[in-house]
Design a protein around this motif. Structure first.
Motif, PDB file in Angstrom:
ATOM      1  N   GLN A 185       0.821  -1.198   0.000  1.00  0.00           N
ATOM      2  CA  GLN A 185       0.000   0.000   0.000  1.00  0.00           C
ATOM      3  C   GLN A 185       0.862   1.257   0.000  1.00  0.00           C
ATOM      4  OE1 GLN A 185      -3.404  -0.162  -0.305  1.00  0.00           O
ATOM      5  NE2 GLN A 185      -2.963  -2.351  -0.558  1.00  0.00           N
ATOM      6  N   GLY A 186       0.359   2.307  -0.638  1.00  0.00           N
ATOM      7  CA  GLY A 186       1.036   3.595  -0.690  1.00  0.00           C
ATOM      8  C   GLY A 186       0.343   4.489  -1.696  1.00  0.00           C
ATOM      9  N   PRO A 187       0.550   5.798  -1.622  1.00  0.00           N
ATOM     10  CA  PRO A 187      -0.097   6.721  -2.564  1.00  0.00           C
ATOM     11  C   PRO A 187       0.276   6.417  -4.011  1.00  0.00           C
ATOM     12  CG  PRO A 187       0.923   7.906  -0.728  1.00  0.00           C
ATOM     13  CD  PRO A 187       1.381   6.496  -0.638  1.00  0.00           C
ATOM     14  N   ASP A 188      -0.698   6.565  -4.908  1.00  0.00           N
ATOM     15  CA  ASP A 188      -0.476   6.375  -6.343  1.00  0.00           C
ATOM     16  C   ASP A 188      -0.147   7.742  -6.935  1.00  0.00           C
ATOM     17  OD1 ASP A 188      -0.524   5.904  -9.047  1.00  0.00           O
ATOM     18  OD2 ASP A 188      -2.364   4.727  -9.029  1.00  0.00           O
ATOM     19  N   VAL A 189       1.164   8.027  -7.071  1.00  0.00           N
ATOM     20  CA  VAL A 189       1.620   9.342  -7.509  1.00  0.00           C
ATOM     21  C   VAL A 189       2.588   9.174  -8.672  1.00  0.00           C
ATOM     22  CG1 VAL A 189       2.780  11.482  -6.821  1.00  0.00           C
ATOM     23  CG2 VAL A 189       1.391  10.232  -5.163  1.00  0.00           C
ATOM     24  N   ASN A 190       2.468  10.014  -9.689  1.00  0.00           N
ATOM     25  CA  ASN A 190       3.471  10.032 -10.754  1.00  0.00           C
ATOM     26  C   ASN A 190       4.780  10.558 -10.180  1.00  0.00           C
ATOM     27  OD1 ASN A 190       5.115  11.075 -13.027  1.00  0.00           O
ATOM     28  ND2 ASN A 190       3.333  10.528 -14.249  1.00  0.00           N
ATOM     29  N   GLY A 191       5.853   9.796 -10.343  1.00  0.00           N
ATOM     30  CA  GLY A 191       7.127  10.164  -9.741  1.00  0.00           C
ATOM     31  C   GLY A 191       7.621  11.543 -10.117  1.00  0.00           C
ATOM     32  N   LEU A 192       7.305  11.982 -11.352  1.00  0.00           N
ATOM     33  CA  LEU A 192       7.771  13.293 -11.796  1.00  0.00           C
ATOM     34  C   LEU A 192       7.113  14.436 -11.030  1.00  0.00           C
ATOM     35  CD1 LEU A 192       7.917  12.792 -15.667  1.00  0.00           C
ATOM     36  CD2 LEU A 192       9.828  12.910 -14.087  1.00  0.00           C
ATOM     37  N   ASP A 193       6.000  14.147 -10.383  1.00  0.00           N
ATOM     38  CA  ASP A 193       5.304  15.197  -9.636  1.00  0.00           C
ATOM     39  C   ASP A 193       5.838  15.368  -8.223  1.00  0.00           C
ATOM     40  OD1 ASP A 193       3.672  15.683 -11.811  1.00  0.00           O
ATOM     41  OD2 ASP A 193       2.115  14.275 -11.135  1.00  0.00           O
TER      42      ASP A 193
ATOM     43  N   ASP B 162      15.193   9.414  -0.256  1.00  0.00           N
ATOM     44  CA  ASP B 162      14.091   9.931   0.565  1.00  0.00           C
ATOM     45  C   ASP B 162      12.728   9.394   0.140  1.00  0.00           C
ATOM     46  OD1 ASP B 162      15.395  12.251   2.296  1.00  0.00           O
ATOM     47  OD2 ASP B 162      16.268  12.342   0.294  1.00  0.00           O
ATOM     48  N   THR B 163      12.558   9.173  -1.171  1.00  0.00           N
ATOM     49  CA  THR B 163      11.257   8.749  -1.683  1.00  0.00           C
ATOM     50  C   THR B 163      11.445   7.701  -2.769  1.00  0.00           C
ATOM     51  OG1 THR B 163      10.427  10.999  -1.299  1.00  0.00           O
ATOM     52  CG2 THR B 163       9.052   9.541  -2.620  1.00  0.00           C
ATOM     53  N   LEU B 164      10.584   6.695  -2.748  1.00  0.00           N
ATOM     54  CA  LEU B 164      10.585   5.633  -3.759  1.00  0.00           C
ATOM     55  C   LEU B 164       9.250   5.666  -4.485  1.00  0.00           C
ATOM     56  CD1 LEU B 164      11.902   2.822  -1.386  1.00  0.00           C
ATOM     57  CD2 LEU B 164      13.259   3.970  -3.139  1.00  0.00           C
ATOM     58  N   SER B 165       9.314   5.679  -5.803  1.00  0.00           N
ATOM     59  CA  SER B 165       8.098   5.630  -6.617  1.00  0.00           C
ATOM     60  C   SER B 165       8.234   4.460  -7.583  1.00  0.00           C
ATOM     61  CB  SER B 165       7.891   6.942  -7.375  1.00  0.00           C
ATOM     62  OG  SER B 165       6.724   6.892  -8.175  1.00  0.00           O
ATOM     63  N   GLY B 166       7.553   3.378  -7.288  1.00  0.00           N
ATOM     64  CA  GLY B 166       7.676   2.160  -8.090  1.00  0.00           C
ATOM     65  C   GLY B 166       6.330   1.658  -8.564  1.00  0.00           C
ATOM     66  N   PHE B 167       6.327   0.457  -9.124  1.00  0.00           N
ATOM     67  CA  PHE B 167       5.145  -0.066  -9.815  1.00  0.00           C
ATOM     68  C   PHE B 167       4.777  -1.432  -9.262  1.00  0.00           C
ATOM     69  CE2 PHE B 167       3.057  -2.096 -13.538  1.00  0.00           C
ATOM     70  CZ  PHE B 167       2.054  -1.155 -13.764  1.00  0.00           C
ATOM     71  N   VAL B 168       3.490  -1.617  -9.041  1.00  0.00           N
ATOM     72  CA  VAL B 168       2.948  -2.900  -8.610  1.00  0.00           C
ATOM     73  C   VAL B 168       2.043  -3.433  -9.704  1.00  0.00           C
ATOM     74  CG1 VAL B 168       1.447  -4.057  -6.935  1.00  0.00           C
ATOM     75  CG2 VAL B 168       3.102  -2.340  -6.160  1.00  0.00           C
ATOM     76  N   VAL B 169       2.324  -4.624 -10.194  1.00  0.00           N
ATOM     77  CA  VAL B 169       1.540  -5.244 -11.274  1.00  0.00           C
ATOM     78  C   VAL B 169       0.217  -5.763 -10.718  1.00  0.00           C
ATOM     79  CG1 VAL B 169       1.474  -7.138 -12.938  1.00  0.00           C
ATOM     80  CG2 VAL B 169       3.594  -5.848 -12.593  1.00  0.00           C
ATOM     81  N   ARG B 170      -0.856  -5.460 -11.435  1.00  0.00           N
ATOM     82  CA  ARG B 170      -2.169  -5.969 -11.052  1.00  0.00           C
ATOM     83  C   ARG B 170      -2.592  -7.103 -11.995  1.00  0.00           C
ATOM     84  NH1 ARG B 170      -4.773  -1.703 -11.832  1.00  0.00           N
ATOM     85  NH2 ARG B 170      -5.690  -2.257 -13.866  1.00  0.00           N
TER      86      ARG B 170
END
Length: 411
Positions: free
Chosen positions: A269-277, A372-380
């Motif tokens: 679980q975690g916020p769904d955010v575009n990493g560039l933002d 400081d921050t990780l923005s990755g992808f979870v396959v559904r």
């Protein structure tokens, strides 16, 4: 026939000496905490830490050295009376505790911790022989040194040591970002590998525990891809080991995908955010390392660094000029697979660093290395992602079959 490359191993560490003023209780606790954290992550740590216990006797707390590998305690106090000015440390107790260091040296521990360099060691006694042996064997040594013994320590080591401030971040900077690969691999629980898929642009590893992705290195050709059955019967831990040890670009990418099959699980679980933002509105210099679609629209003032720069972009050597002092640094997850991430983290020390992309391992293990921050992808939808990867889809074309997850460093 070319000579085989040696496995990738972290660079050697100079001995780390935590320098402190009068009173060592806070440093003892700091070393103890660092040791337990490394052991929790799976590193092999040997040596001794000091603990003071019980009520005060005639002169001070009673002291013991604790073998960090076994928990065995060795008493090192001698009661010399309230008026004594002599050292209270019992040399016989210290000599008994030295067996913990000798065993750690013999077993080639990942780290040897020593409670302190003090009066006995300054005179060539105490644990001095074991400390020198560990250093000469190339085993990382972490030790505390009272400020009044700094000159003796420098003489003892011939200046071959790093002097550290007594704080958590300083210990991790000394430990070094190159060790994050081993750290990530140690955290992987073994699992059956169901499929390894190498598409034109992306690599996918499907295991019993989850699915992980990584960018396929551009330097590889289709002729270099092993046949589908090459990974039959593979174990996830073995593939993850490639991320820690291999220099082969494709093996590295498969290894990163294997790591992500463990860490980027469907229930994360975690916020769904575009990493560039994540760096929008940041004041000061923002640097983007790697090619991202829409970076010009989302971060128009960013300094973009690319291996093959286009007009308006900086070449890769600019990292050493632009990263130090930047307010925000956004790094593509491909830097993890091509082993440039540790260098980038060293250059960006003190900056707010964001690691972005489907190949980002979503685990708090990375925070202590300067991210400081990780923005990755979870396959559904595994089947849909596999189909897209086989067809040579870009990442934005399989984003609809999963979700981005953002993890932030606490505090």
């Amino acid at each position: 026939m070319p000579t085989p490359l040696r496995p990738a191993t972290p660079p050697a560490l100079r001995p780390g000496a935590v320098i402190h003023g009068p009173g060592s209780e806070h440093v003892d606790a700091l070393l103890d905490r660092f040791v337990h954290e490394l052991q929790r992550r799976g590193f092999r740590v040997g040596g001794v830490v000091q603990r003071n216990y019980g009520e005060r006797d005639d002169c001070a707390d009673r002291m013991e050295l604790v073998d960090v590998a076994t928990g065995r305690a060795f008493g090192i106090s001698q009661n010399l009376g309230r008026e004594s000015r002599a050292c209270r440390v019992d040399p016989a107790g210290v000599a008994d505790a030295s067996q913990a260091l000798r065993r750690a040296i013999e077993e080639r521990a990942d780290l040897i911790v020593v409670n302190k360099f003090a009066g006995l060691e300054a005179h060539g006694e105490g644990l001095s022989d074991e400390i020198l042996t560990a250093i000469s064997e190339g085993i990382p040594v972490l030790i505390s040194v009272g400020s009044r013994f700094t000159n003796e320590w420098q003489t003892f080591t011939g200046g071959y040591a790093d002097l550290l401030t007594p704080d958590w971040d300083a210990l991790w900077r000394w430990w070094g970002a190159a060790r994050l690969y081993e750290d990530l691999m140690l955290g992987v629980e073994d699992s059956d590998v169901r499929r390894v898929l190498v598409g034109p642009k992306w690599v996918m590893v499907e295991a019993a525990c989850g699915v992980g992705l990584a960018a396929r290195p551009s330097v590889t050709t289709d002729a270099e891809i092993p046949p589908p059955g090459a990974w039959a019967g593979a174990r996830l831990k073995d593939l993850a080991l490639q991320a820690a040890r291999s220099w082969d670009p494709l093996a590295m990418s498969v290894g990163i995908a294997a790591l992500n099959a463990h860490y980027n699980r469907a229930d994360l679980q975690g916020p769904d955010v575009n990493g560039l933002d994540l760096l929008k509105g940041v004041e000061g210099r923002v640097v983007v390392v790697g090619g991202f679609p829409q970076v010009a629209q989302r971060l128009p003032d960013a300094h973009v660094i690319e291996i093959n720069p286009r007009p308006g972009e900086y070449p890769e050597p600019a990292c050493d000029w632009l990263l130090p002092g930047a307010e925000g640094v956004l790094v593509t997850a491909s830097a993890l697979a091509n082993r440039t991430l540790p260098r980038l983290l060293a250059a960006a020390r003190g900056c707010r660093v964001v690691l972005v992309g489907p190949g980002t391992p979503l685990t708090p293990r990375l925070f202590d290395y300067g991210i400081d921050t990780l923005s990755g992808f979870v396959v559904r939808d595994v089947a849909a992602v596999a189909e897209a990867i086989s067809a040579g889809a870009a990442s934005k074309q399989f984003h609809v079959h999963g979700r981005f997850v953002t993890l932030r460093r606490p505090g």
